[in-house]
Motif scaffolding. Structure first.
Motif: not given
Length: 230
Positions: A190-194, A203-224
Motif C-alpha cells: 500500500k502507498g502512493l504511486f504515480a 493512493e493504491l492498495e495491494i492488487a494484481s493490477e490497477v487502472i489509472c483513473s485519468k488515462c486508463g493505463k496500468n503502469k506505476w512507479i512509487e511516488a516521491r
C-alpha cells in the motif's frame, strides 16, 4: 573545349534570359515546400532556430554553393534565387505581424505539465519524445514531477519550467533513469504511486493490477516528494 570567363556560360550557362522567370517560379515553389516541410517537423524538430532561419540557411546555402564550382550553373540564376528568397522572407516576416498567421506558422506555447501531471493531449499533439523530455527536466535538477508546477513548450522548441516552492512540493512521478525503466503493474504494498503515462498520483492498495483513473493505463512507479536541490 570551354575557356574560362566565357560570359555567356558564366552568367547564364548559355540559357536565354527568359529562363530567369522560371527560376523565380522554382524559387517560390521550393521556398513553400521547405517552409511547410520544416513546419511539419514540429517545434522540437527546429529547436534553437526559427523556421525562417532554417529556410534561409537551406535555400541560400544551396543557391550559393552550386555556382561556386559547377561550371554548368550560371551566376545570374543563382543571384536571382538570392533576391527571390530574400523577398519571400521579407514578405513572410511582414505577414507575421498578423497574429493568426503567426500562430499558424510558428504555433503557440503549449503546456506539457500542469500541477505535476502531464497534459496528455498536448504531449501527443506535439509528438514529444518522453526520454528526451525527461533528460531536459533532469538537467534542471528535477527528479520527480511533483516539483514541477508548469512546463511549457515554447515556439522555439525550448522548454520553460516553473517550480513549486520547496514547502509546496507534492508527491510525483520519478523520472530518474533507473526508476523510469522499471515500472510495475502489480502493487505489492500500500502507498502512493504515480502513473507512468500521465503522472497522476494515486493512493493504491495491494492488487494484481490497477487502472489509472485519468488515462486508463496500468503502469506505476512509487511516488516521491523530496524537494528540489540546486
Amino acid at each position: 573545349m570551354n575557356e574560362i570567363f566565357e560570359w555567356g556560360r558564366v552568367l547564364m550557362n548559355d540559357l536565354p534570359f527568359i529562363f530567369l522567370l522560371e527560376v523565380i517560379f522554382r524559387c517560390l515553389v521550393m521556398f513553400v515546400v521547405v517552409l511547410f516541410s520544416l513546419k511539419l517537423t514540429g517545434k522540437r524538430g527546429i529547436k534553437q532556430l526559427s523556421i525562417f532561419e532554417l529556410v534561409i540557411i537551406i535555400t541560400l546555402g544551396s543557391a550559393a554553393g552550386d555556382p561556386m564550382f559547377y561550371e554548368d550553373v550560371g551566376l545570374l540564376p543563382a543571384i536571382t534565387v538570392f533576391i527571390c528568397v530574400l523577398a519571400f522572407y521579407r514578405t513572410v516576416t511582414w505577414a507575421l505581424k498578423f497574429k493568426k498567421f503567426e500562430h499558424w506558422i510558428e504555433g503557440k506555447p503549449a503546456y506539457l505539465i500542469v500541477d505535476g501531471e502531464f497534459v496528455i493531449e498536448r504531449m501527443k499533439k506535439e509528438d514529444i519524445a518522453v526520454d528526451e523530455f525527461y533528460a531536459e527536466l533532469r538537467m534542471e535538477h528535477i527528479d520527480h514531477l511533483g516539483q514541477v508546477k508548469l512546463a511549457i513548450l515554447e515556439v522555439s522548441g525550448d522548454i520553460s519550467v516553473f517550480f513549486y516552492k520547496n514547502e509546496d512540493v507534492k508527491y510525483g512521478l520519478p523520472i530518474l533513469p533507473q526508476e523510469v525503466r522499471n515500472p510495475v503493474k502489480k502493487i505489492i504494498r500500500k502507498g502512493l504511486f504515480a502513473c507512468v503515462s500521465c503522472g497522476k498520483v494515486h493512493e493504491l492498495e495491494i492488487a494484481s493490477e490497477v487502472i489509472c483513473s485519468k488515462c486508463g493505463k496500468n503502469k506505476w512507479i512509487e511516488a516521491r516528494n523530496n524537494f528540489r536541490v540546486v
